[in-house]
Design a protein around this motif. Structure first.
Motif, PDB file in Angstrom:
ATOM      1  N   GLU A  75       0.825  -1.166  -0.015  1.00  0.00           N
ATOM      2  CA  GLU A  75      -0.157   0.015   0.085  1.00  0.00           C
ATOM      3  C   GLU A  75       1.016   1.385  -0.008  1.00  0.00           C
ATOM      4  OE1 GLU A  75       0.213  -1.328   4.337  1.00  0.00           O
ATOM      5  OE2 GLU A  75      -0.085  -2.594   2.361  1.00  0.00           O
ATOM      6  N   LEU A  89       0.364   5.094  -2.396  1.00  0.00           N
ATOM      7  CA  LEU A  89       0.117   6.152  -1.087  1.00  0.00           C
ATOM      8  C   LEU A  89       1.164   7.209  -1.728  1.00  0.00           C
ATOM      9  CD1 LEU A  89      -1.546   6.822   1.091  1.00  0.00           C
ATOM     10  CD2 LEU A  89       0.353   5.850   2.486  1.00  0.00           C
ATOM     11  N   ILE A 121      -1.569  12.697   4.622  1.00  0.00           N
ATOM     12  CA  ILE A 121      -0.880  11.319   3.973  1.00  0.00           C
ATOM     13  C   ILE A 121       0.711  11.278   4.303  1.00  0.00           C
ATOM     14  CG2 ILE A 121      -0.063  10.358   1.765  1.00  0.00           C
ATOM     15  CD1 ILE A 121      -2.758  11.493   0.434  1.00  0.00           C
ATOM     16  N   ILE A 175      -8.117   5.293   1.675  1.00  0.00           N
ATOM     17  CA  ILE A 175      -6.676   5.258   2.007  1.00  0.00           C
ATOM     18  C   ILE A 175      -6.372   4.184   3.015  1.00  0.00           C
ATOM     19  CG2 ILE A 175      -4.786   6.308   2.413  1.00  0.00           C
ATOM     20  CD1 ILE A 175      -5.462   8.446   0.533  1.00  0.00           C
TER      21      ILE A 175
END
Length: 415
Positions: free
Chosen positions: A226, A230, A253, A282
């Protein structure tokens, strides 16, 4: 006259063989000893990387205390932080520039610090330059120039014609670009690339689809970590969030990438409902939801991706290269090593190893004997190349030269 049975006979075959072995033994020892030393040093380094608290004769073989100091060098009119690791107790040391991977702490990352210190303890003079773009999760062509400038500067500082460059993760592709540039290639003696990439377009497509294409056209299927998608969303947050949400979403983030999940989620609560929903996807690691947008980023950024990729730029590479990649790497797939091996001139590739013993540039907790031996061999080749880059490329550095100007910045790291 009485004849003694053995009188008049020459020495037996076994005796002659023994004499020859005794005569050749010193010569064989002289020839073999440096190679044996390389492998013992490599085994020692691998053990200390695997376990910083390792003890025993292998872990302690030919290990030196290390002095550490902070420094800087100039790049395009600005001072770039760097750190120097100096082994004590030896009169000369080859220089190696170690380039960190994508980590918000850059040269202060604990794993990088431990690795650089371990490498210096093995008798190498190590420089770790801060690469601001990589530390901020950006892969851009400008960082290749910074890496090349770091190698040029370090070679000048230690008065050596060339230094080696060991680059990790996304810095690997950038280091290849730097070494292919005539402005910097003269200062680079060799390259070691661990978990690097060949083409950023390949990597982004892998993030979106989980498909890694080999040079022969076959496809390897791996579930992307992931972390990969990202960093794309972070870099191009304006393409995934409204203008109102973009600054806050990007910071949320960044916190997530830095391992500060709780802080990220708290900040995300200040977004608009649409922004919060995107962040929730997310947090739930719903990569498939972002696949179309990730593929669209390839078309949007194709020129930028190509400029920061070794693909198509390696014809001018003239330095020896060692390649290492984890077979289960789900950030940069191992097929990228195959592409590099395919394009780099075979006489330049000293070693290429895809190993199940490492993930994405980190060693596994349990390494099988065969995998450990393969890594030791790769590392021994790297260490041998570092010590034999070419005459005059080993820095003769009495510690006082470095430490006299350090003031209170010196940290003594005993092994």
């Amino acid at each position: 006259m009485t004849t003694v049975p053995w009188q008049g006979r020459g020495p037996s075959r076994k005796a002659r063989l023994l004499v020859w072995l005794l005569l050749l033994a010193p010569l064989l020892a002289v020839v073999i000893y440096p190679t044996v030393q390389d492998y013992l040093r490599a085994a020692s380094l691998l053990q200390r990387i695997s376990d910083p608290h390792a003890t025993g004769w292998i872990a302690n073989y030919d290990v030196h205390p290390v002095d550490v100091r902070d420094t800087s060098f100039e790049f395009r009119g600005a001072a770039v932080p760097a750190r120097i690791y100096v082994p004590r107790g030896i009169g000369s040391a080859p220089g190696i520039v170690v380039i960190h991977g994508m980590h918000y702490q850059g040269i202060d990352g604990p794993r990088l610090v431990a690795f650089a210190r371990s490498l210096a303890a093995s008798g190498f003079l190590v420089m770790t330059p801060q690469v601001p773009g990589i530390a901020d999760y950006r892969v851009e062509a400008e960082s290749a120039d910074l890496i090349g400038t770091a190698a040029q500067t370090f070679a000048g500082q230690i008065q050596a014609p060339k230094v080696g460059v060991l680059a990790l993760s996304f810095s690997g592709g950038l280091a290849l670009l730097a070494a292919s540039d005539p402005r910097y290639s003269a200062f680079t003696g060799w390259l070691a690339i661990v978990g690097g990439y060949y083409d950023l377009e390949h990597v982004l497509r892998f993030f979106a689809t989980g498909e890694a294409v080999r040079p022969d056209g076959s496809v390897e299927h791996l579930p992307p970590h992931e972390y990969g998608p990202l960093i794309v969303v972070y870099d191009e947050a304006q393409d995934f969030f409204s203008p109102q949400d973009t600054p806050v979403a990007r910071e949320a983030i960044r916190l997530l990438l830095s391992g500060k999940d709780k802080d990220s989620k708290e900040l995300a609560q200040t977004l608009t409902p649409g922004g919060r929903e995107t962040m929730q996807r997310i947090y739930r690691k719903q990569r498939e939801d972002f696949a179309p947008a990730l593929l669209a980023e390839i078309d949007k950024r194709r020129e930028q991706l190509a400029a920061a990729s070794p693909a198509g730029h390696l014809q001018t590479l003239r330095v020896p290269v060692l390649l290492l990649h984890g077979s289960d790497d789900t950030v940069i797939p191992p097929t990228e090593l195959l592409w590099l091996q395919h394009e780099i001139s075979q006489r330049r590739v000293l070693a290429a190893l895809v190993s199940p013993a490492i993930g994405h540039v980190e060693l596994g907790s349990k390494i099988a004997l065969g995998e450990r031996l393969a890594l030791v061999h790769w590392m021994a080749l790297m260490m041998r190349k570092a010590r034999a880059t070419e005459p005059g490329s080993v820095a003769h550095l009495p510690a006082g030269i470095w430490l006299s100007s350090c003031g209170n910045n010196v940290l003594v790291q005993p092994w």
